[in-house]
Motif scaffolding. Structure first.
Motif, PDB file in Angstrom:
ATOM      1  N   CYS A   1      -8.155   3.238   5.216  1.00 40.76           N
ATOM      2  CA  CYS A   1      -7.774   1.968   4.583  1.00 40.76           C
ATOM      3  C   CYS A   1      -6.320   1.618   4.857  1.00 40.76           C
ATOM      4  N   GLU A   2      -5.456   2.630   4.887  1.00 43.32           N
ATOM      5  CA  GLU A   2      -4.030   2.384   5.185  1.00 43.32           C
ATOM      6  C   GLU A   2      -3.871   1.813   6.584  1.00 43.32           C
TER       7      GLU A   2
ATOM      8  N   ASP B   1      -8.515   6.844   2.120  1.00 47.09           N
ATOM      9  CA  ASP B   1      -7.185   6.231   2.010  1.00 47.09           C
ATOM     10  C   ASP B   1      -6.532   6.134   3.381  1.00 47.09           C
TER      11      ASP B   1
ATOM     12  N   ALA C   1      -1.968  12.519   4.166  1.00 46.03           N
ATOM     13  CA  ALA C   1      -3.078  11.756   3.573  1.00 46.03           C
ATOM     14  C   ALA C   1      -4.428  12.227   4.089  1.00 46.03           C
TER      15      ALA C   1
ATOM     16  N   THR D   1      -4.957  -1.830   6.481  1.00 43.88           N
ATOM     17  CA  THR D   1      -4.051  -2.688   5.709  1.00 43.88           C
ATOM     18  C   THR D   1      -2.707  -2.889   6.397  1.00 43.88           C
TER      19      THR D   1
ATOM     20  N   PHE E   1       0.821  -1.205   0.000  1.00 43.13           N
ATOM     21  CA  PHE E   1       0.000   0.000   0.000  1.00 43.13           C
ATOM     22  C   PHE E   1       0.864   1.268   0.000  1.00 43.13           C
ATOM     23  N   GLY E   2       0.311   2.369   0.472  1.00 45.51           N
ATOM     24  CA  GLY E   2       0.986   3.660   0.392  1.00 45.51           C
ATOM     25  C   GLY E   2       2.212   3.802   1.268  1.00 45.51           C
TER      26      GLY E   2
ATOM     27  N   THR F   1       3.574  10.790   5.746  1.00 46.90           N
ATOM     28  CA  THR F   1       2.623  10.388   4.703  1.00 46.90           C
ATOM     29  C   THR F   1       1.197  10.387   5.242  1.00 46.90           C
TER      30      THR F   1
ATOM     31  N   SER G   1      -7.379  12.482   1.311  1.00 44.95           N
ATOM     32  CA  SER G   1      -8.298  11.350   1.210  1.00 44.95           C
ATOM     33  C   SER G   1      -8.427  10.638   2.554  1.00 44.95           C
ATOM     34  N   ARG G   2      -9.493  10.937   3.236  1.00 46.34           N
ATOM     35  CA  ARG G   2      -9.721  10.302   4.534  1.00 46.34           C
ATOM     36  C   ARG G   2      -9.991   8.811   4.371  1.00 46.34           C
TER      37      ARG G   2
END
Length: 188
Positions: A131-132, A128, A121, A135, A104-105, A117, A125-126
């Protein structure tokens, strides 16, 4: 956070210590200088009947009390742990890089770059962001106390921004219904 990992071949014995003072000394004064550059103080409960199988050993001053659990007996020891293992505090040496994810990111980023990051973020994009966290939960768990203590000012993130990101990470963790709670971070 329900058991300790198997011992490595050069670690024939697992040494849980009997008090926080000794655990803090190991984490702060010894572990921060070795190859991982991090030391964590954990807290857990073991069935009295199982712990009674082992003699406590004093290996220095009266506070240096530990139990010697042979590596082959660690699975039985783990089975006697009541509840979960919690992280009470963390200490970090200058060489700390943190857990580095492979997806991922945050892929390939050290703990400092991960936090920068994530702070950025949130603004673009809340989804993202959330999700980060889901993940790469291992990185978030292991690096969380470091982030709450680190001074990111030189990277353009003041203490208030850092603390806001810490709070948002905790909210995203809770939103994802992750079974193990994040360690309690003291801002500053």
């Amino acid at each position: 956070m329900r058991e300790f990992p198997s011992r490595l071949t050069h670690q024939p014995i697992f040494y849980p210590v009997a008090n926080r003072e000794y655990a803090t000394q190991i984490a702060r004064d010894w572990n921060t200088k070795d190859s991982s550059f991090a030391g964590y103080v954990t807290k857990f409960s073991v069935q009295d009947s199982h712990l009674a199988l082992y003699d406590p050993h004093t290996v220095g001053s009266a506070t240096h009390v530990e139990y010697w659990i042979p590596a082959e007996e660690l699975p039985r020891f783990n089975a006697s742990i009541q509840g979960t293992i919690s992280v009470e505090s963390g200490y970090f040496g200058e060489g700390f890089k943190g857990f580095i994810p492979d997806g991922f990111g945050l892929k390939g980023k050290d703990a400092v770059a991960q936090f920068v990051t994530m702070t950025r973020a949130w603004d673009y994009s809340r989804m993202d962001f959330v999700c980060e966290v889901a993940t790469n939960r291992k990185a978030f768990y292991l690096n969380f106390l470091f982030w709450s203590q680190f001074d990111f000012n030189a990277l353009g993130i003041n203490h208030q921004q850092r603390d806001s990101t810490i709070d948002r990470l905790r909210e995203a963790w809770d939103f994802n219904h992750i079974d193990v709670p994040l360690p309690v971070a003291s801002h500053g």
